[in-house]
Write an enzyme that holds these catalytic residues in place. Structure first.
Site, PDB file in Angstrom:
ATOM      1  N   GLU A   1      31.758  61.247 119.009  1.00 14.20           N
ATOM      2  CA  GLU A   1      30.625  60.995 119.799  1.00 14.20           C
ATOM      3  C   GLU A   1      29.118  61.341 118.781  1.00 14.20           C
ATOM      4  O   GLU A   1      29.165  62.282 118.055  1.00 14.20           O
ATOM      5  CB  GLU A   1      30.349  61.928 121.115  1.00 14.20           C
ATOM      6  CG  GLU A   1      31.672  61.608 122.164  1.00 14.20           C
ATOM      7  CD  GLU A   1      31.461  62.280 123.232  1.00 14.20           C
ATOM      8  OE1 GLU A   1      31.429  61.490 124.295  1.00 14.20           O
ATOM      9  OE2 GLU A   1      31.255  63.549 123.399  1.00 14.20           O
TER      10      GLU A   1
ATOM     11  N   CYS B   1      22.092  63.084 116.366  1.00 16.57           N
ATOM     12  CA  CYS B   1      22.927  63.891 116.112  1.00 16.57           C
ATOM     13  C   CYS B   1      24.107  63.170 115.752  1.00 16.57           C
ATOM     14  O   CYS B   1      25.074  62.561 116.495  1.00 16.57           O
ATOM     15  CB  CYS B   1      23.100  64.834 117.248  1.00 16.57           C
ATOM     16  SG  CYS B   1      24.318  66.121 117.164  1.00 16.57           S
TER      17      CYS B   1
ATOM     18  N   CYS C   1      37.496  69.952 115.901  1.00 16.71           N
ATOM     19  CA  CYS C   1      37.187  70.872 114.988  1.00 16.71           C
ATOM     20  C   CYS C   1      38.151  71.921 115.148  1.00 16.71           C
ATOM     21  O   CYS C   1      38.835  72.201 116.061  1.00 16.71           O
ATOM     22  CB  CYS C   1      35.431  71.306 115.699  1.00 16.71           C
ATOM     23  SG  CYS C   1      35.229  72.748 114.589  1.00 16.71           S
TER      24      CYS C   1
ATOM     25  N   CYS D   1      35.663  77.700 118.645  1.00 10.57           N
ATOM     26  CA  CYS D   1      34.680  78.578 119.263  1.00 10.57           C
ATOM     27  C   CYS D   1      34.791  78.313 120.894  1.00 10.57           C
ATOM     28  O   CYS D   1      34.787  77.249 121.356  1.00 10.57           O
ATOM     29  CB  CYS D   1      33.146  78.093 118.855  1.00 10.57           C
ATOM     30  SG  CYS D   1      32.725  78.373 117.287  1.00 10.57           S
TER      31      CYS D   1
ATOM     32  N   CYS E   1      32.525  75.999 123.248  1.00 10.52           N
ATOM     33  CA  CYS E   1      32.473  74.628 122.558  1.00 10.52           C
ATOM     34  C   CYS E   1      33.412  73.527 123.203  1.00 10.52           C
ATOM     35  O   CYS E   1      34.589  74.104 122.677  1.00 10.52           O
ATOM     36  CB  CYS E   1      32.318  74.766 121.232  1.00 10.52           C
ATOM     37  SG  CYS E   1      31.861  73.147 120.335  1.00 10.52           S
TER      38      CYS E   1
ATOM     39  N   GLU F   1      32.934  70.658 112.167  1.00 11.48           N
ATOM     40  CA  GLU F   1      32.150  71.774 111.223  1.00 11.48           C
ATOM     41  C   GLU F   1      31.944  71.269 109.936  1.00 11.48           C
ATOM     42  O   GLU F   1      32.730  71.048 108.965  1.00 11.48           O
ATOM     43  CB  GLU F   1      33.113  73.182 111.037  1.00 11.48           C
ATOM     44  CG  GLU F   1      32.733  74.080 109.897  1.00 11.48           C
ATOM     45  CD  GLU F   1      31.236  74.417 109.965  1.00 11.48           C
ATOM     46  OE1 GLU F   1      30.675  74.697 111.055  1.00 11.48           O
ATOM     47  OE2 GLU F   1      30.599  74.475 109.101  1.00 11.48           O
TER      48      GLU F   1
ATOM     49  N   SER G   1      24.365  72.025 110.287  1.00  9.94           N
ATOM     50  CA  SER G   1      24.671  73.385 111.212  1.00  9.94           C
ATOM     51  C   SER G   1      26.181  73.775 110.721  1.00  9.94           C
ATOM     52  O   SER G   1      26.745  72.933 110.941  1.00  9.94           O
ATOM     53  CB  SER G   1      24.591  73.067 112.669  1.00  9.94           C
ATOM     54  OG  SER G   1      24.866  74.050 113.349  1.00  9.94           O
TER      55      SER G   1
ATOM     56  N   CYS H   1      24.326  70.583 123.021  1.00 12.72           N
ATOM     57  CA  CYS H   1      25.054  71.181 122.026  1.00 12.72           C
ATOM     58  C   CYS H   1      26.429  71.726 122.742  1.00 12.72           C
ATOM     59  O   CYS H   1      26.518  72.241 123.782  1.00 12.72           O
ATOM     60  CB  CYS H   1      24.365  72.251 121.694  1.00 12.72           C
ATOM     61  SG  CYS H   1      22.930  72.009 120.889  1.00 12.72           S
TER      62      CYS H   1
HETATM   63  N1  SAH Z   1      30.172  73.013 113.687  1.00 10.62           N
HETATM   64  C1  SAH Z   1      28.891  73.291 113.499  1.00 10.62           C
HETATM   65  C2  SAH Z   1      27.989  72.172 114.090  1.00 10.62           C
HETATM   66  C3  SAH Z   1      28.223  71.618 115.242  1.00 10.62           C
HETATM   67  S1  SAH Z   1      28.101  72.614 116.611  1.00 10.62           S
HETATM   68  C4  SAH Z   1      28.319  74.570 114.233  1.00 10.62           C
HETATM   69  O1  SAH Z   1      29.057  75.308 114.947  1.00 10.62           O
HETATM   70  O2  SAH Z   1      27.018  75.176 113.813  1.00 10.62           O
HETATM   71  C5  SAH Z   1      26.164  72.535 117.075  1.00 10.62           C
HETATM   72  C6  SAH Z   1      25.609  73.497 117.621  1.00 10.62           C
HETATM   73  O3  SAH Z   1      25.850  73.616 119.012  1.00 10.62           O
HETATM   74  C7  SAH Z   1      26.236  74.989 117.085  1.00 10.62           C
HETATM   75  O4  SAH Z   1      24.933  75.647 116.990  1.00 10.62           O
HETATM   76  C8  SAH Z   1      27.140  75.532 118.142  1.00 10.62           C
HETATM   77  O5  SAH Z   1      27.017  76.732 118.019  1.00 10.62           O
HETATM   78  C9  SAH Z   1      26.339  75.128 119.408  1.00 10.62           C
HETATM   79  N2  SAH Z   1      27.186  75.235 120.674  1.00 10.62           N
HETATM   80  C10 SAH Z   1      28.523  74.777 120.903  1.00 10.62           C
HETATM   81  N3  SAH Z   1      28.621  75.030 122.175  1.00 10.62           N
HETATM   82  C11 SAH Z   1      27.581  75.152 122.854  1.00 10.62           C
HETATM   83  C12 SAH Z   1      27.339  75.423 124.160  1.00 10.62           C
HETATM   84  N4  SAH Z   1      28.324  75.357 124.934  1.00 10.62           N
HETATM   85  N5  SAH Z   1      25.992  75.688 124.547  1.00 10.62           N
HETATM   86  C13 SAH Z   1      25.240  75.634 123.577  1.00 10.62           C
HETATM   87  N6  SAH Z   1      25.202  75.439 122.084  1.00 10.62           N
HETATM   88  C14 SAH Z   1      26.502  75.297 121.796  1.00 10.62           C
HETATM   89 FE1  SF4 Z   2      33.562  73.706 115.772  1.00  6.76          FE
HETATM   90 FE2  SF4 Z   2      30.801  74.013 115.748  1.00  6.76          FE
HETATM   91 FE3  SF4 Z   2      32.254  73.919 118.263  1.00  6.76          FE
HETATM   92 FE4  SF4 Z   2      32.520  75.848 116.551  1.00  6.76          FE
HETATM   93  S1  SF4 Z   2      30.463  75.347 118.025  1.00  6.76           S
HETATM   94  S2  SF4 Z   2      34.124  74.778 117.798  1.00  6.76           S
HETATM   95  S3  SF4 Z   2      32.226  75.324 114.745  1.00  6.76           S
HETATM   96  S4  SF4 Z   2      31.831  72.325 116.364  1.00  6.76           S
END
Ligand code: SAH
Ligand code: SF4
Length: 343
Positions: free
Chosen positions: A90, A103, A110, A114, A117, A158, A189, A331
């Protein structure tokens, strides 16, 4: 098969001359690639022999838009792209007064897991090539009919777990032969893959860097971000300071505010002392809803208290405006698990 959309001009020149074609053909082929053609047959001004060779030896990476969701709340558009091998990623197009920003995804899924996410919950399939990252921008430009001026690598995946392809993408997309989007208009990021952060700093590119912190200490960070067990917070901060020192650029820290998890006054004070003296900005994101994650956004009052504590300690912080929340384009809401009927 050769991924010619990932090649720069000198690589393409070498590829064509090694296979017996004239040097000047490289520029022609490259300019077709930038026109987002999907078939070698569309490359009208190159000889049939070269077209046939390319058809048999190379492929054109595409990211075909198979579904478009438009927000009713703002101008955000979420695309579902289908890649050449049938995988889905996406991307999100955002419109601001100063232009269009996209974006893009760097991986199908990934590995980092996390807990807040959706991408992390959807598992991992593979990394994207540089050409597939470019293709996401080209397809979005065709859809909106306008040039895209800014790119953020904050979609699925990532970026520093796909380091070589991402660096190749940065160099390609910013070159005059390609989309010519300057490094200053691109932001990466990362969740904090320390060795790659150091390598990236050494490149001294003018590209922006955001680090997903989301907690002020190892105990809390390891709870939501398993990567922290591998690269603890002190190392992430040290690598961030190194990046600032090397590039003279301000670094951004992303911090999702989760009710009762990481949003206390004590957490804000701990964060402030961690970042003291660094040329940085803290982006606070009220955590977005992710099915099965079980987290709630911090209240507006908590958000404000958190900002105030950071500001009082001299740390520059803002709460980020949420875009595209009605289409799960915010995000952390991007995922790869699509039922066939969904598309
Ligand atoms: N993998 C990278 C980039 C993609 S995620 C990273 O983690 O930085 C893009 C951003 O969205 C990151 O800052 C991530 O921590 C944030 N993110 C992920 N899940 C989220 C959520 N549920 N609410 C707010 N931000 C979130
Ligand atoms: Fe991967 Fe970024 Fe999501 Fe963490 S926040 S699972 S590193 S995409």
């Amino acid at each position: 098969m050769t991924d010619i959309k990932s090649m720069n001009l000198s690589e393409l020149t070498a590829y064509l001359t090694d296979n017996g074609f004239e040097k000047f053909r490289a520029k022609q082929v490259l300019s077709w690639i930038q026109h987002d053609v999907s078939s070698f047959d569309d490359m009208k001004n190159i000889p049939a022999r070269l077209r046939e060779f390319l058809k048999s030896d190379a492929y054109l990476a595409t990211a075909e838009i198979v579904r478009t969701r438009r927000s009713k709340l703002d101008e955000t558009v979420k695309y579902l792209y289908c890649l050449n091998d049938g995988e889905y990623v996406e991307g999100v197009l955002m419109s601001y007064r100063h232009g269009r920003s996209i974006c893009i995804s760097t991986q199908v899924g990934c590995k980092m897991g996390c807990t807040f996410c959706a991408t992390g919950k959807s598992g991992f399939s593979r990394s994207l090539t540089a050409s597939e990252m470019i293709a996401q921008i080209c397809s979005a430009e065709s859809d909106c009919g306008e040039r895209i001026s800014n790119v953020v690598l904050m979609g699925m995946g990532e970026p520093f777990d796909n380091y070589d392809n991402v660096i190749r993408f940065l160099r390609l997309v910013s070159s005059e032969d390609s989309l010519n989007i300057g490094m200053r208009h691109i932001t990466i990021s990362t969740c904090g893959i320390v060795p790659r952060m150091l390598e990236f700093a050494d490149l001294q590119l003018q590209c922006g860097l955001s680090v997903s912190l989301h907690a002020p200490n190892d105990e809390a960070r390891s709870r939501t971000m398993p990567v922290n067990r591998r690269y603890p917070i002190a190392q992430v901060i040290e690598a961030s300071r190194y990046y600032v020192e090397k590039t003279n650029r301000r670094i951004t820290f992303e911090y999702a505010l989760i009710d009762g998890e990481n949003d206390s006054d004590a957490a804000a004070r701990e964060l402030a002392s961690l970042l003291k003296g660094m040329l940085c900005h803290v982006n606070l994101i009220p955590v977005n809803n992710v099915t099965g994650a079980g987290y709630r956004k911090s209240s507006i009052k908590r958000q404000q208290a958190f900002v105030n504590i950071l500001s009082a300690q001299g740390i520059n912080a803002t709460v980020r405006r949420t875009l595209g929340s009605d289409i799960e384009a915010s995000c952390g809401q991007l995922k790869r698990n699509y039922m066939k009927g969904d598309v």
